[in-house]
Design a protein around this motif. Sequence first.
Motif, PDB file in Angstrom:
ATOM      1  N   LEU A 118       0.827  -1.201   0.000  1.00 42.38           N
ATOM      2  CA  LEU A 118       0.000   0.000   0.000  1.00 42.38           C
ATOM      3  C   LEU A 118       0.866   1.259   0.000  1.00 42.38           C
ATOM      4  O   LEU A 118       1.919   1.292   0.635  1.00 42.38           O
ATOM      5  CB  LEU A 118      -0.918   0.019   1.217  1.00 42.38           C
ATOM      6  N   SER A 119       0.378   2.289  -0.672  1.00 41.67           N
ATOM      7  CA  SER A 119       1.084   3.565  -0.674  1.00 41.67           C
ATOM      8  C   SER A 119       0.824   4.285   0.654  1.00 41.67           C
ATOM      9  O   SER A 119      -0.071   3.930   1.417  1.00 41.67           O
ATOM     10  CB  SER A 119       0.614   4.424  -1.844  1.00 41.67           C
ATOM     11  N   ASP A 120       1.598   5.329   0.910  1.00 40.02           N
ATOM     12  CA  ASP A 120       1.427   6.103   2.138  1.00 40.02           C
ATOM     13  C   ASP A 120       0.025   6.715   2.249  1.00 40.02           C
ATOM     14  O   ASP A 120      -0.594   6.636   3.314  1.00 40.02           O
ATOM     15  CB  ASP A 120       2.494   7.191   2.253  1.00 40.02           C
ATOM     16  N   PRO A 121      -0.512   7.324   1.168  1.00 35.46           N
ATOM     17  CA  PRO A 121      -1.881   7.860   1.279  1.00 35.46           C
ATOM     18  C   PRO A 121      -2.927   6.773   1.566  1.00 35.46           C
ATOM     19  O   PRO A 121      -3.871   7.010   2.314  1.00 35.46           O
ATOM     20  CB  PRO A 121      -2.131   8.511  -0.089  1.00 35.46           C
ATOM     21  N   GLU A 122      -2.746   5.596   0.984  1.00 35.24           N
ATOM     22  CA  GLU A 122      -3.673   4.498   1.238  1.00 35.24           C
ATOM     23  C   GLU A 122      -3.591   4.044   2.696  1.00 35.24           C
ATOM     24  O   GLU A 122      -4.610   3.789   3.333  1.00 35.24           O
ATOM     25  CB  GLU A 122      -3.393   3.324   0.305  1.00 35.24           C
ATOM     26  N   LYS A 150      -2.669   5.886   5.220  1.00 36.14           N
ATOM     27  CA  LYS A 150      -3.238   6.952   6.043  1.00 36.14           C
ATOM     28  C   LYS A 150      -4.766   6.855   6.036  1.00 36.14           C
ATOM     29  O   LYS A 150      -5.403   6.985   7.071  1.00 36.14           O
ATOM     30  CB  LYS A 150      -2.789   8.314   5.540  1.00 36.14           C
TER      31      LYS A 150
END
Length: 79
Positions: free
Chosen positions: A2-6, A8
């Motif tokens: 998962l990416s950082d925005p996901e 979060k």
Amino acid sequence: MLSDPEMKTISELLLFNNAQDNRQLVARNKFAIGDNVTFIDKNGDTIDGDVIKIMPANIKVRVGRVDWSVNPTVLSLAA
């Protein structure tokens, strides 16, 4: 992965769900079987009844011969 925005977004959703659960738990702990309670129904009418069962997510309230399953956050102890 998962990416950082996901991550979060997922974290914020979990915190929101935990806050809702905690609010329900606190509200549920205010009531006991036999308490006289009131709540507002979907039509805006004030309903009076007695707590007959405390469940994990809702409280069962007997109004006359009808049992309502009510979220504890909308219940108040009757005066």
